[in-house]
Design a protein around this motif. Structure first.
Motif, PDB file in Angstrom:
ATOM      1  N   ILE A 138       0.835  -1.205   0.000  1.00 21.93           N
ATOM      2  CA  ILE A 138       0.000   0.000   0.000  1.00 21.93           C
ATOM      3  C   ILE A 138       0.865   1.248   0.000  1.00 21.93           C
ATOM      4  O   ILE A 138       0.695   2.165  -0.801  1.00 21.93           O
ATOM      5  N   VAL A 139       1.833   1.273   0.923  1.00 22.62           N
ATOM      6  CA  VAL A 139       2.711   2.435   1.022  1.00 22.62           C
ATOM      7  C   VAL A 139       3.579   2.558  -0.219  1.00 22.62           C
ATOM      8  O   VAL A 139       3.717   3.613  -0.827  1.00 22.62           O
ATOM      9  N   GLY A 140       4.186   1.432  -0.605  1.00 20.29           N
ATOM     10  CA  GLY A 140       5.125   1.463  -1.710  1.00 20.29           C
ATOM     11  C   GLY A 140       4.489   1.764  -3.043  1.00 20.29           C
ATOM     12  O   GLY A 140       5.030   2.522  -3.836  1.00 20.29           O
ATOM     13  N   LEU A 141       3.314   1.184  -3.298  1.00 21.51           N
ATOM     14  CA  LEU A 141       2.648   1.444  -4.568  1.00 21.51           C
ATOM     15  C   LEU A 141       2.300   2.905  -4.699  1.00 21.51           C
ATOM     16  O   LEU A 141       2.512   3.524  -5.740  1.00 21.51           O
ATOM     17  N   SER A 142       1.753   3.480  -3.620  1.00 24.36           N
ATOM     18  CA  SER A 142       1.415   4.896  -3.668  1.00 24.36           C
ATOM     19  C   SER A 142       2.657   5.737  -3.873  1.00 24.36           C
ATOM     20  O   SER A 142       2.675   6.678  -4.658  1.00 24.36           O
ATOM     21  N   ALA A 143       3.737   5.410  -3.154  1.00 25.72           N
ATOM     22  CA  ALA A 143       4.974   6.173  -3.283  1.00 25.72           C
ATOM     23  C   ALA A 143       5.546   6.051  -4.690  1.00 25.72           C
ATOM     24  O   ALA A 143       6.002   7.026  -5.284  1.00 25.72           O
ATOM     25  N   ALA A 144       5.513   4.837  -5.234  1.00 27.27           N
ATOM     26  CA  ALA A 144       6.047   4.640  -6.579  1.00 27.27           C
ATOM     27  C   ALA A 144       5.264   5.419  -7.611  1.00 27.27           C
ATOM     28  O   ALA A 144       5.828   6.044  -8.508  1.00 27.27           O
ATOM     29  N   LEU A 145       3.944   5.414  -7.476  1.00 27.15           N
ATOM     30  CA  LEU A 145       3.113   6.129  -8.433  1.00 27.15           C
ATOM     31  C   LEU A 145       3.316   7.623  -8.316  1.00 27.15           C
ATOM     32  O   LEU A 145       3.439   8.341  -9.303  1.00 27.15           O
ATOM     33  N   LEU A 170      -4.173   0.999  -4.763  1.00 27.60           N
ATOM     34  CA  LEU A 170      -3.618   1.095  -6.108  1.00 27.60           C
ATOM     35  C   LEU A 170      -4.546   1.885  -7.028  1.00 27.60           C
ATOM     36  O   LEU A 170      -4.103   2.748  -7.792  1.00 27.60           O
ATOM     37  N   VAL A 171      -5.834   1.601  -6.945  1.00 27.59           N
ATOM     38  CA  VAL A 171      -6.808   2.329  -7.766  1.00 27.59           C
ATOM     39  C   VAL A 171      -6.786   3.817  -7.412  1.00 27.59           C
ATOM     40  O   VAL A 171      -6.773   4.686  -8.301  1.00 27.59           O
ATOM     41  N   GLU A 172      -6.782   4.130  -6.108  1.00 25.79           N
ATOM     42  CA  GLU A 172      -6.774   5.532  -5.692  1.00 25.79           C
ATOM     43  C   GLU A 172      -5.519   6.241  -6.177  1.00 25.79           C
ATOM     44  O   GLU A 172      -5.569   7.390  -6.631  1.00 25.79           O
ATOM     45  N   ALA A 173      -4.375   5.557  -6.089  1.00 26.86           N
ATOM     46  CA  ALA A 173      -3.130   6.172  -6.547  1.00 26.86           C
ATOM     47  C   ALA A 173      -3.157   6.408  -8.051  1.00 26.86           C
ATOM     48  O   ALA A 173      -2.694   7.444  -8.545  1.00 26.86           O
ATOM     49  N   MET A 174      -3.715   5.464  -8.813  1.00 28.72           N
ATOM     50  CA  MET A 174      -3.778   5.628 -10.256  1.00 28.72           C
ATOM     51  C   MET A 174      -4.765   6.729 -10.654  1.00 28.72           C
ATOM     52  O   MET A 174      -4.535   7.448 -11.628  1.00 28.72           O
ATOM     53  N   VAL A 175      -5.847   6.871  -9.914  1.00 30.67           N
ATOM     54  CA  VAL A 175      -6.793   7.958 -10.186  1.00 30.67           C
ATOM     55  C   VAL A 175      -6.088   9.297 -10.010  1.00 30.67           C
ATOM     56  O   VAL A 175      -6.216  10.218 -10.834  1.00 30.67           O
ATOM     57  N   GLN A 176      -5.309   9.424  -8.929  1.00 31.06           N
ATOM     58  CA  GLN A 176      -4.574  10.665  -8.696  1.00 31.06           C
ATOM     59  C   GLN A 176      -3.513  10.870  -9.773  1.00 31.06           C
ATOM     60  O   GLN A 176      -3.296  11.995 -10.228  1.00 31.06           O
ATOM     61  N   PHE A 177      -2.865   9.800 -10.162  1.00 34.22           N
ATOM     62  CA  PHE A 177      -1.848   9.911 -11.209  1.00 34.22           C
ATOM     63  C   PHE A 177      -2.452  10.382 -12.522  1.00 34.22           C
ATOM     64  O   PHE A 177      -1.921  11.260 -13.193  1.00 34.22           O
ATOM     65  N   ALA A 193     -12.332  14.882 -16.358  1.00 37.35           N
ATOM     66  CA  ALA A 193     -12.197  14.678 -17.800  1.00 37.35           C
ATOM     67  C   ALA A 193     -10.889  13.962 -18.127  1.00 37.35           C
ATOM     68  O   ALA A 193     -10.851  13.088 -19.006  1.00 37.35           O
ATOM     69  N   ALA A 194      -9.814  14.327 -17.418  1.00 40.53           N
ATOM     70  CA  ALA A 194      -8.528  13.682 -17.657  1.00 40.53           C
ATOM     71  C   ALA A 194      -8.581  12.205 -17.292  1.00 40.53           C
ATOM     72  O   ALA A 194      -8.033  11.354 -17.991  1.00 40.53           O
ATOM     73  N   LEU A 195      -9.246  11.898 -16.184  1.00 42.25           N
ATOM     74  CA  LEU A 195      -9.383  10.496 -15.775  1.00 42.25           C
ATOM     75  C   LEU A 195     -10.197   9.716 -16.796  1.00 42.25           C
ATOM     76  O   LEU A 195      -9.840   8.592 -17.171  1.00 42.25           O
ATOM     77  N   ALA A 196     -11.296  10.302 -17.279  1.00 48.94           N
ATOM     78  CA  ALA A 196     -12.121   9.629 -18.282  1.00 48.94           C
ATOM     79  C   ALA A 196     -11.317   9.371 -19.554  1.00 48.94           C
ATOM     80  O   ALA A 196     -11.417   8.292 -20.163  1.00 48.94           O
ATOM     81  N   GLN A 197     -10.507  10.337 -19.963  1.00 47.56           N
ATOM     82  CA  GLN A 197      -9.684  10.179 -21.159  1.00 47.56           C
ATOM     83  C   GLN A 197      -8.632   9.089 -20.954  1.00 47.56           C
ATOM     84  O   GLN A 197      -8.365   8.276 -21.854  1.00 47.56           O
ATOM     85  N   TYR A 198      -8.039   9.061 -19.747  1.00 46.91           N
ATOM     86  CA  TYR A 198      -7.023   8.063 -19.436  1.00 46.91           C
ATOM     87  C   TYR A 198      -7.622   6.657 -19.466  1.00 46.91           C
ATOM     88  O   TYR A 198      -7.041   5.715 -20.021  1.00 46.91           O
TER      89      TYR A 198
END
Length: 298
Positions: free
Chosen positions: A25-32, A115-122, A270-275
C-alpha cells in the motif's frame, strides 16, 4: 521455544501477507507519486540513488524521505540516518515487487483500493494542477449560471391529517382539484397546520420543519400550485407554494476561487475519463454472454 503446531504456519503466513499488504500500500502509492511528471511510469536511472533489480530509486524520492526524516528529528541527520532512509526506500521497493508477485494488487482488497486511488490521482494530477487563464475561467462560469447560484427562497403553507382519515384526505384533494382556495379547503376538510415560518426559506430549511418530501415537492411547484397528499412518515400531507424568489448568482470576482476549484475538479474528471478510455482502447475486454449491454450501444 514454542513448538510449531498445525495453526502456526497459517498464522505466520497471515502475518507475512499482512506485512506485505501494508508495504505494498505504502510502496505502490509512493512509486506512483514518484512517477508524476515523468514519462509514463518508468523512473530514469540517470539520477538514481540506488537500483533494485534494475528499477531505479529516484534521488528526488530519497531527498523527500530525508526531508521528512529531518522534520521529525530535533538534531541534525547523521550518515546512519541517511542510510536508513535509503534502505527504507529499498525495502519498500522490495515489498512492492514481492506484493505484485503474490498478486496482492488483485487479490487483496486493501491493496487494490490503494492502487486504484493512486492511479486515479496519477491520471488526473496534471489536469487538476493546471491553472486556467482568466478568460477561460470567466467563460467557464458564464456558461454555468447556476454553478454557485444561491438556493431559491420558498414561502409555503403545509397542512396534514395525523388521524389519517381517508374521507378528510379525499375531501382536501378533491377541493384542490376543483380550484378551491388552499386555506378554505384545509379548513373545510379539518386539516391541521404544520408549523413552517411564513417567510422565504430554502427547500432544505422547509425539509427541516415538514420533512424532505415536502421540501422536494415545494421546490418543484409554481407559485400558487399545491401538491398532495404526500406521504410524510405515513401522515397524509399537502403543501402549497405561495411565493418563490430565485437565488442570486454572485459576481465572478466574489467567487473566483470557488469557480477555479470547480474548474480543476472537472478537468481532473475529464482527464481520468480520457485516461481510462485510452486504457480500454489498448486492452482486450471480453464480456460474458449474460453481461448487461452497454448503455452507449454496441
Amino acid at each position: 521455544m514454542a513448538e510449531a503446531g498445525p495453526g502456526n504456519g497459517d498464522a505466520a503466513s497471515r502475518r507475512t501477507r499482512t506485512l506485505l499488504a501494508i508495504g505494498a500500500i505504502v510502496g505502490l502509492s509512493a512509486a506512483l507519486w514518484g512517477a508524476l511528471g515523468q514519462p509514463g511510469l518508468r523512473r530514469q536511472q540517470a539520477d538514481a540513488v540506488a537500483t533494485v533489480d534494475g528499477v531505479a530509486i529516484a534521488r528526488a524520492d530519497y531527498e523527500r524521505a530525508l526531508g521528512a526524516l529531518a522534520a521529525d528529528k530535533r538534531s541534525p541527520l547523521t550518515l546512519a540516518d541517511e542510510r536508513r532512509a535509503l534502505d527504507r526506500l529499498i525495502d519498500e521497493e522490495l515489498l512492492v515487487r514481492r506484493g505484485l508477485d503474490l498478486n496482492l494488487g488483485t487479490s487483496d482488497l486493501a491493496v487494490r483500493k490503494s492502487l486504484v486511488e493512486a492511479m486515479v490521482q496519477f491520471a488526473s494530477a496534471e489536469a487538476a494542477g493546471r491553472d486556467p487563464d482568466e478568460q477561460e475561467l470567466r467563460r467557464f462560469y458564464a456558461e454555468r449560471p447556476d454553478l454557485l447560484q444561491a438556493a431559491p427562497g420558498l414561502r409555503v403553507k403545509v397542512v396534514n391529517f395525523p388521524s389519517r382519515n381517508a374521507a378528510q384526505v379525499a375531501a382536501m384533494r378533491d377541493a384542490l382539484r376543483s380550484g378551491r382556495d388552499f386555506d378554505a379547503a384545509a379548513l373545510a376538510a379539518g386539516a391541521e397546520t404544520v408549523v413552517v415560518p411564513d417567510v422565504l426559506l430554502p427547500a432544505a430549511r422547509i425539509a427541516g420543519y415538514a420533512g424532505p418530501t415536502v421540501g422536494d415537492a415545494a421546490l418543484a411547484l409554481a407559485p400558487g400550485d399545491a401538491a398532495g397528499p404526500l406521504d410524510v412518515a405515513g401522515v397524509p400531507t399537502f403543501v402549497q407554494l405561495r411565493e418563490r424568489r430565485e437565488g442570486v448568482v454572485p459576481p465572478f470576482d466574489q467567487v473566483r476561487d470557488l469557480v477555479a476549484e470547480e474548474w480543476r475538479r472537472r478537468q481532473a474528471e475529464a482527464a481520468l475519463a480520457q485516461y481510462l478510455a485510452q486504457l480500454r482502447r489498448h486492452s482486450r475486454i471480453r464480456y460474458a454472454a449474460d453481461a448487461p449491454p452497454s448503455v452507449d450501444g454496441p
